[in-house]
Scaffold this motif. Sequence first.
Motif, PDB file in Angstrom:
ATOM      1  N   PHE A 233      28.111  11.938  69.962  1.00 17.39           N
ATOM      2  CA  PHE A 233      28.347  12.354  71.343  1.00 17.39           C
ATOM      3  C   PHE A 233      27.030  12.444  72.101  1.00 17.39           C
ATOM      4  O   PHE A 233      26.892  11.891  73.191  1.00 17.39           O
ATOM      5  CB  PHE A 233      29.072  13.702  71.373  1.00 17.39           C
ATOM      6  CG  PHE A 233      29.225  14.262  72.757  1.00 17.39           C
ATOM      7  CD1 PHE A 233      30.224  13.799  73.585  1.00 17.39           C
ATOM      8  CD2 PHE A 233      28.356  15.231  73.238  1.00 17.39           C
ATOM      9  CE1 PHE A 233      30.367  14.299  74.878  1.00 17.39           C
ATOM     10  CE2 PHE A 233      28.484  15.741  74.515  1.00 17.39           C
ATOM     11  CZ  PHE A 233      29.496  15.278  75.337  1.00 17.39           C
ATOM     12  N   TRP A 234      26.037  13.131  71.515  1.00 19.96           N
ATOM     13  CA  TRP A 234      24.759  13.349  72.196  1.00 19.96           C
ATOM     14  C   TRP A 234      23.957  12.057  72.314  1.00 19.96           C
ATOM     15  O   TRP A 234      23.267  11.849  73.310  1.00 19.96           O
ATOM     16  CB  TRP A 234      23.966  14.455  71.514  1.00 19.96           C
ATOM     17  CG  TRP A 234      24.678  15.765  71.666  1.00 19.96           C
ATOM     18  CD1 TRP A 234      25.319  16.484  70.693  1.00 19.96           C
ATOM     19  CD2 TRP A 234      24.882  16.488  72.893  1.00 19.96           C
ATOM     20  NE1 TRP A 234      25.902  17.598  71.236  1.00 19.96           N
ATOM     21  CE2 TRP A 234      25.643  17.633  72.583  1.00 19.96           C
ATOM     22  CE3 TRP A 234      24.503  16.283  74.212  1.00 19.96           C
ATOM     23  CZ2 TRP A 234      26.018  18.568  73.542  1.00 19.96           C
ATOM     24  CZ3 TRP A 234      24.868  17.203  75.169  1.00 19.96           C
ATOM     25  CH2 TRP A 234      25.620  18.332  74.833  1.00 19.96           C
ATOM     26  N   GLU A 235      24.056  11.171  71.328  1.00 18.62           N
ATOM     27  CA  GLU A 235      23.380   9.869  71.438  1.00 18.62           C
ATOM     28  C   GLU A 235      23.989   9.056  72.580  1.00 18.62           C
ATOM     29  O   GLU A 235      23.269   8.408  73.335  1.00 18.62           O
ATOM     30  CB  GLU A 235      23.481   9.109  70.111  1.00 18.62           C
ATOM     31  CG  GLU A 235      22.587   9.700  69.033  1.00 18.62           C
ATOM     32  CD  GLU A 235      22.776   9.046  67.672  1.00 18.62           C
ATOM     33  OE1 GLU A 235      23.691   8.202  67.495  1.00 18.62           O
ATOM     34  OE2 GLU A 235      22.006   9.400  66.758  1.00 18.62           O
ATOM     35  N   ASN A 236      25.313   9.094  72.718  1.00 14.58           N
ATOM     36  CA  ASN A 236      25.964   8.384  73.826  1.00 14.58           C
ATOM     37  C   ASN A 236      25.544   8.974  75.168  1.00 14.58           C
ATOM     38  O   ASN A 236      25.289   8.225  76.114  1.00 14.58           O
ATOM     39  CB  ASN A 236      27.488   8.417  73.677  1.00 14.58           C
ATOM     40  CG  ASN A 236      27.993   7.400  72.673  1.00 14.58           C
ATOM     41  OD1 ASN A 236      27.335   6.400  72.402  1.00 14.58           O
ATOM     42  ND2 ASN A 236      29.159   7.658  72.110  1.00 14.58           N
ATOM     43  N   CYS A 237      25.457  10.295  75.261  1.00 14.17           N
ATOM     44  CA  CYS A 237      25.016  10.920  76.518  1.00 14.17           C
ATOM     45  C   CYS A 237      23.626  10.426  76.901  1.00 14.17           C
ATOM     46  O   CYS A 237      23.373  10.133  78.080  1.00 14.17           O
ATOM     47  CB  CYS A 237      25.017  12.444  76.398  1.00 14.17           C
ATOM     48  SG  CYS A 237      26.663  13.179  76.480  1.00 14.17           S
ATOM     49  N   ARG A 238      22.739  10.314  75.927  1.00 18.50           N
ATOM     50  CA  ARG A 238      21.383   9.807  76.232  1.00 18.50           C
ATOM     51  C   ARG A 238      21.432   8.400  76.808  1.00 18.50           C
ATOM     52  O   ARG A 238      20.575   8.006  77.589  1.00 18.50           O
ATOM     53  CB  ARG A 238      20.503   9.827  74.975  1.00 18.50           C
ATOM     54  CG  ARG A 238      19.811  11.141  74.750  1.00 18.50           C
ATOM     55  CD  ARG A 238      18.611  11.058  73.830  1.00 18.50           C
ATOM     56  NE  ARG A 238      18.697  10.149  72.722  1.00 18.50           N
ATOM     57  CZ  ARG A 238      19.144  10.456  71.497  1.00 18.50           C
ATOM     58  NH1 ARG A 238      19.551  11.669  71.225  1.00 18.50           N
ATOM     59  NH2 ARG A 238      19.165   9.560  70.553  1.00 18.50           N
ATOM     60  N   ARG A 239      22.459   7.636  76.454  1.00 20.86           N
ATOM     61  CA  ARG A 239      22.617   6.268  76.961  1.00 20.86           C
ATOM     62  C   ARG A 239      23.462   6.226  78.241  1.00 20.86           C
ATOM     63  O   ARG A 239      23.772   5.148  78.742  1.00 20.86           O
ATOM     64  CB  ARG A 239      23.262   5.387  75.887  1.00 20.86           C
ATOM     65  CG  ARG A 239      22.361   5.136  74.680  1.00 20.86           C
ATOM     66  CD  ARG A 239      22.925   4.053  73.782  1.00 20.86           C
ATOM     67  NE  ARG A 239      24.115   4.441  73.064  1.00 20.86           N
ATOM     68  CZ  ARG A 239      24.132   4.970  71.839  1.00 20.86           C
ATOM     69  NH1 ARG A 239      23.012   5.181  71.198  1.00 20.86           N
ATOM     70  NH2 ARG A 239      25.266   5.290  71.263  1.00 20.86           N
ATOM     71  N   GLY A 240      23.878   7.413  78.730  1.00 20.79           N
ATOM     72  CA  GLY A 240      24.682   7.454  79.943  1.00 20.79           C
ATOM     73  C   GLY A 240      26.141   7.112  79.718  1.00 20.79           C
ATOM     74  O   GLY A 240      26.810   6.602  80.613  1.00 20.79           O
ATOM     75  N   ILE A 241      26.639   7.410  78.515  1.00 20.91           N
ATOM     76  CA  ILE A 241      28.027   7.111  78.157  1.00 20.91           C
ATOM     77  C   ILE A 241      28.711   8.405  77.735  1.00 20.91           C
ATOM     78  O   ILE A 241      28.234   9.088  76.826  1.00 20.91           O
ATOM     79  CB  ILE A 241      28.093   6.105  76.986  1.00 20.91           C
ATOM     80  CG1 ILE A 241      27.402   4.795  77.364  1.00 20.91           C
ATOM     81  CG2 ILE A 241      29.527   5.885  76.537  1.00 20.91           C
ATOM     82  CD1 ILE A 241      27.152   3.872  76.183  1.00 20.91           C
ATOM     83  N   LEU A 242      29.825   8.735  78.386  1.00 16.30           N
ATOM     84  CA  LEU A 242      30.611   9.883  77.943  1.00 16.30           C
ATOM     85  C   LEU A 242      31.568   9.389  76.872  1.00 16.30           C
ATOM     86  O   LEU A 242      32.155   8.310  76.988  1.00 16.30           O
ATOM     87  CB  LEU A 242      31.385  10.499  79.113  1.00 16.30           C
ATOM     88  CG  LEU A 242      32.015  11.851  78.826  1.00 16.30           C
ATOM     89  CD1 LEU A 242      30.955  12.901  78.513  1.00 16.30           C
ATOM     90  CD2 LEU A 242      32.869  12.309  80.002  1.00 16.30           C
ATOM     91  N   SER A 243      31.742  10.174  75.818  1.00 14.92           N
ATOM     92  CA  SER A 243      32.600   9.749  74.720  1.00 14.92           C
ATOM     93  C   SER A 243      33.391  10.928  74.164  1.00 14.92           C
ATOM     94  O   SER A 243      33.024  12.083  74.352  1.00 14.92           O
ATOM     95  CB  SER A 243      31.771   9.090  73.610  1.00 14.92           C
ATOM     96  OG  SER A 243      30.797   9.985  73.112  1.00 14.92           O
ATOM     97  N   VAL A 244      34.485  10.595  73.510  1.00 14.90           N
ATOM     98  CA  VAL A 244      35.288  11.572  72.781  1.00 14.90           C
ATOM     99  C   VAL A 244      35.444  11.053  71.362  1.00 14.90           C
ATOM    100  O   VAL A 244      35.276   9.853  71.101  1.00 14.90           O
ATOM    101  CB  VAL A 244      36.677  11.799  73.435  1.00 14.90           C
ATOM    102  CG1 VAL A 244      36.542  12.461  74.798  1.00 14.90           C
ATOM    103  CG2 VAL A 244      37.484  10.517  73.520  1.00 14.90           C
ATOM    104  N   GLN A 245      35.764  11.959  70.464  1.00 11.06           N
ATOM    105  CA  GLN A 245      35.972  11.522  69.091  1.00 11.06           C
ATOM    106  C   GLN A 245      37.357  10.885  69.002  1.00 11.06           C
ATOM    107  O   GLN A 245      38.334  11.407  69.546  1.00 11.06           O
ATOM    108  CB  GLN A 245      35.860  12.717  68.140  1.00 11.06           C
ATOM    109  CG  GLN A 245      35.484  12.316  66.750  1.00 11.06           C
ATOM    110  CD  GLN A 245      35.201  13.524  65.877  1.00 11.06           C
ATOM    111  OE1 GLN A 245      35.889  14.534  65.968  1.00 11.06           O
ATOM    112  NE2 GLN A 245      34.187  13.430  65.037  1.00 11.06           N
ATOM    113  N   ARG A 246      37.409   9.734  68.350  1.00 10.73           N
ATOM    114  CA  ARG A 246      38.661   8.994  68.196  1.00 10.73           C
ATOM    115  C   ARG A 246      38.928   8.775  66.720  1.00 10.73           C
ATOM    116  O   ARG A 246      38.048   8.339  65.972  1.00 10.73           O
ATOM    117  CB  ARG A 246      38.572   7.636  68.907  1.00 10.73           C
ATOM    118  CG  ARG A 246      39.854   6.838  68.851  1.00 10.73           C
ATOM    119  CD  ARG A 246      39.687   5.489  69.555  1.00 10.73           C
ATOM    120  NE  ARG A 246      40.920   4.760  69.556  1.00 10.73           N
ATOM    121  CZ  ARG A 246      41.406   4.095  68.497  1.00 10.73           C
ATOM    122  NH1 ARG A 246      40.747   4.066  67.357  1.00 10.73           N
ATOM    123  NH2 ARG A 246      42.556   3.447  68.589  1.00 10.73           N
ATOM    124  N   CYS A 247      40.149   9.113  66.309  1.00  5.01           N
ATOM    125  CA  CYS A 247      40.532   8.917  64.916  1.00  5.01           C
ATOM    126  C   CYS A 247      40.704   7.427  64.645  1.00  5.01           C
ATOM    127  O   CYS A 247      41.421   6.732  65.371  1.00  5.01           O
ATOM    128  CB  CYS A 247      41.834   9.664  64.623  1.00  5.01           C
ATOM    129  SG  CYS A 247      42.428   9.417  62.935  1.00  5.01           S
TER     130      CYS A 247
END
Length: 138
Positions: free
Chosen positions: A20-34
Motif C-alpha cells: 500500500f505504502w509503496e503504491n502511495c509513493r508512486r501516486g497510486i491508491l490501492s486496496v488489498q485484493r484476494c
Amino acid sequence: MDTSLPAKPRPHINAISRGFWENCRRGILSVQRCDDCGHQHYPGAPVCPSCLSSRQSWAPISGRGTLVSWVRFHRAYWDSFRADVPYAVCLVKLDEGPLMLSNFAGDAPAEPTIGALLEVVFEKVDSDLTLPKFRVRD
C-alpha cells in the motif's frame, strides 16, 4: 526555549502494509485484493476477510469515493498536531467498496457535505512516506 514540535506519528509499515505504502509513493491508491475470491478490502490483513485465503496482493483502484462522515479536531491530542488545529479527518467510501479514513487535502471545506464526491491526492512527507488525502471532485 525550544518551540519545535515532536515529529508526527508515522504508519507502521510491515509485510502486510508495505505494498500500500509503496503504491502511495508512486501516486497510486490501492486496496488489498484476494487472489482467490477477488474480494477487495482495506486496510490490509494477513488473510482475506471473505474466504480466509492468504493469497492477496495490492490492486490499484480509481482513487475516487464519497464522503461518508467527517470531524474537525479543535484539540491536539498529540503535541505534533498542535500547529494543524483545527484539522479535518474524513471517512471515504471508495468507489470500489472499502472505507478509508484520511484527511482532506489542503484546506478542508468549511462545511463538508456528506455524499460529496472525492478524489485522492498524494502528499509527499519525505522520500519514504507519501500520504493519501482527499479533495472534493469538480
